[in-house]
Scaffold this active site. Structure first.
Site, PDB file in Angstrom:
ATOM      1  CB  SER A 184      13.704  -5.063   7.747  1.00 24.63           C
ATOM      2  OG  SER A 184      14.427  -4.368   7.008  1.00 24.63           O
ATOM      3  CB  THR A 185      12.822  -0.891   9.740  1.00 18.62           C
ATOM      4  OG1 THR A 185      12.946  -0.729   8.472  1.00 18.62           O
ATOM      5  CG2 THR A 185      13.334   0.288  10.587  1.00 18.62           C
ATOM      6  CG  HIS A 211      16.147  -6.829   5.094  1.00 19.10           C
ATOM      7  ND1 HIS A 211      14.996  -6.162   4.806  1.00 19.10           N
ATOM      8  CD2 HIS A 211      15.912  -7.886   4.740  1.00 19.10           C
ATOM      9  CE1 HIS A 211      14.191  -7.123   4.408  1.00 19.10           C
ATOM     10  NE2 HIS A 211      14.813  -8.100   4.154  1.00 19.10           N
ATOM     11  CG  MET A 304      10.723   0.469   6.535  1.00 18.26           C
ATOM     12  SD  MET A 304      12.219   1.688   5.920  1.00 18.26           S
ATOM     13  CE  MET A 304      11.534   1.865   4.289  1.00 18.26           C
ATOM     14  CG  ASP A 307      12.256  -9.767   2.126  1.00 18.36           C
ATOM     15  OD1 ASP A 307      11.951 -10.472   1.336  1.00 18.36           O
ATOM     16  OD2 ASP A 307      13.096 -10.043   2.684  1.00 18.36           O
TER      17      ASP A 307
END
Length: 368
Positions: A184-185, A211, A304, A307
């Site tokens: 993600s991030t 993401h 972040m 997940d």
């Protein structure tokens, strides 16, 4: 030498409203200080170069579409003037914005923040603020010089990891049937670093959930395809997942895997978001556990939230292996940290070392 204290940020956006909103959001965190605001790239460059080196911003938030000097023109000039500064671009949630974002990442920007449209609530949403703050602080930390710290014992849950597969080619029955990656991030840069190191054939497909909004994933897949040895594409409904290829979940679709007549096939789902995300890592991992009966190798990269945690529990319970990116190399140690702290990580490694483990575990036997 970087001065201590809050992360210093320069905001560059031609919209006074956008500058005001982002400034207020960043001001809610005492670890961040907006030290300058600019109306276009030329203004940002002039303000940055006029500052003493020790007081320059550690992060520049750079809009891409601006009059006079736009972000793409300013980006190389800012990097030349202050190569130690992390530049995060702000892009529109559109195909044009996605193309400009990927071009900026290739040109040296470290990350991006998608500016929500007015129809999606604009910049008032808590998710946008959380992402903005996390990326600013995360990239500033990544750019700081390493400071030696005293050794400390590993927390008990993290110490309870299982032995990794031996550093050798595995027989067909022991090789993972699929390799899964969740991020993600900070993920686009981590994925690029990992994929660039996958320079040998693999006996399993690599399924990736990053993401990202719709439209952005198509261009990310193309970017990874250009920099890596293994072919990479955005997954499509019904795709046969072939060994030695990377399949990226499309934005706004869950990527699921089904075992059909002995072969793995991609399925795209419109189910509700999980962990506030679609695509999400957990549904991908649940489907892989069912399809591969535990013959899985999973890598959870920077991001972040948590997940992937529930899915990794299922993977570990079925006998698969889980790798977590280490804190030092993660922009945000949320997703990999959750897996590590839960004690279900086989190993906690840098992105480079994760790539090495994937090459060992997924070797197709054509090379020694």
């Amino acid at each position: 030498m970087i001065a201590p204290g809050p992360v210093r940020v320069l905001l560059c956006d031609d919209s006074a409203a956008a500058r005001a909103v982002m400034s207020r959001m960043l001001a809610t965190d005492p670890g961040i200080k907006v030290v300058a605001k600019a109306t276009d790239g030329g203004d940002a460059l002039a303000q940055l170069t006029a500052m003493p080196v020790a007081e320059r911003p550690q992060v520049v938030l750079l809009d891409l579409e601006m009059p006079r000097m736009d972000g793409m023109t300013a980006l190389p000039l800012l990097l030349k003037a202050a190569p130690e500064t992390a530049i995060i671009v702000a892009s529109a949630l559109s195909q044009r914005g996605a193309a400009a974002t990927m071009a900026a990442l290739r040109a040296g920007a470290v990350d991006y923040v998608p500016k929500p449209s007015a129809a999606a609530g604009g910049m008032s949403g808590g998710q946008f603020q959380a992402e903005l703050v996390a990326k600013v602080k995360g990239w500033a930390r990544m750019r700081r010089p390493a400071v030696p710290v005293a050794a400390r014992p590993m927390p008990a849950p993290m110490a309870q990891t299982r032995p990794m597969m031996a550093e050798r080619s595995l027989g067909p029955a022991a090789r993972p049937r699929a390799i899964a990656i969740g991020s993600s991030t900070g993920g686009p840069q981590a994925l690029a670093a990992l994929v660039a190191r996958l320079d040998r054939p693999l006996a399993a497909p690599v399924i990736v959930v990053q993401h990202m909004p719709a439209g952005f994933t198509t261009l990310l897949a193309d970017h990874l395809n250009r920099i890596g040895t293994l072919p990479c594409s955005e997954a499509k409904e019904g795709d046969k997942l072939l060994p030695g290829r990377l399949y990226l979940a499309p934005g706004d679709k869950h990527l699921l895997v089904k075992d059909v007549a002995g072969g793995l096939v991609a399925q795209l789902g419109d189910g509700p978001p999980e962990n506030f995300c679609r695509p999400a890592v957990d549904p991908m991992l649940r489907s892989l556990v069912a399809a591969c009966q535990g013959r899985l190798l999973v890598a959870i990269l920077t991001g972040m939230g948590s997940d992937g945690l529930a899915g990794c529990r299922a993977v570990a319970g079925a006998g698969g292996s889980v790798l977590a990116q280490d804190e030092a190399s993660s922009v945000v140690w949320g997703m990999p940290g959750a897996v590590a702290k839960a004690g279900i990580a086989t190993a906690i490694l840098s992105v480079e070392d994760i790539a090495g483990r994937i090459l060992v575990a997924g070797a197709d036997g054509k090379r020694t």
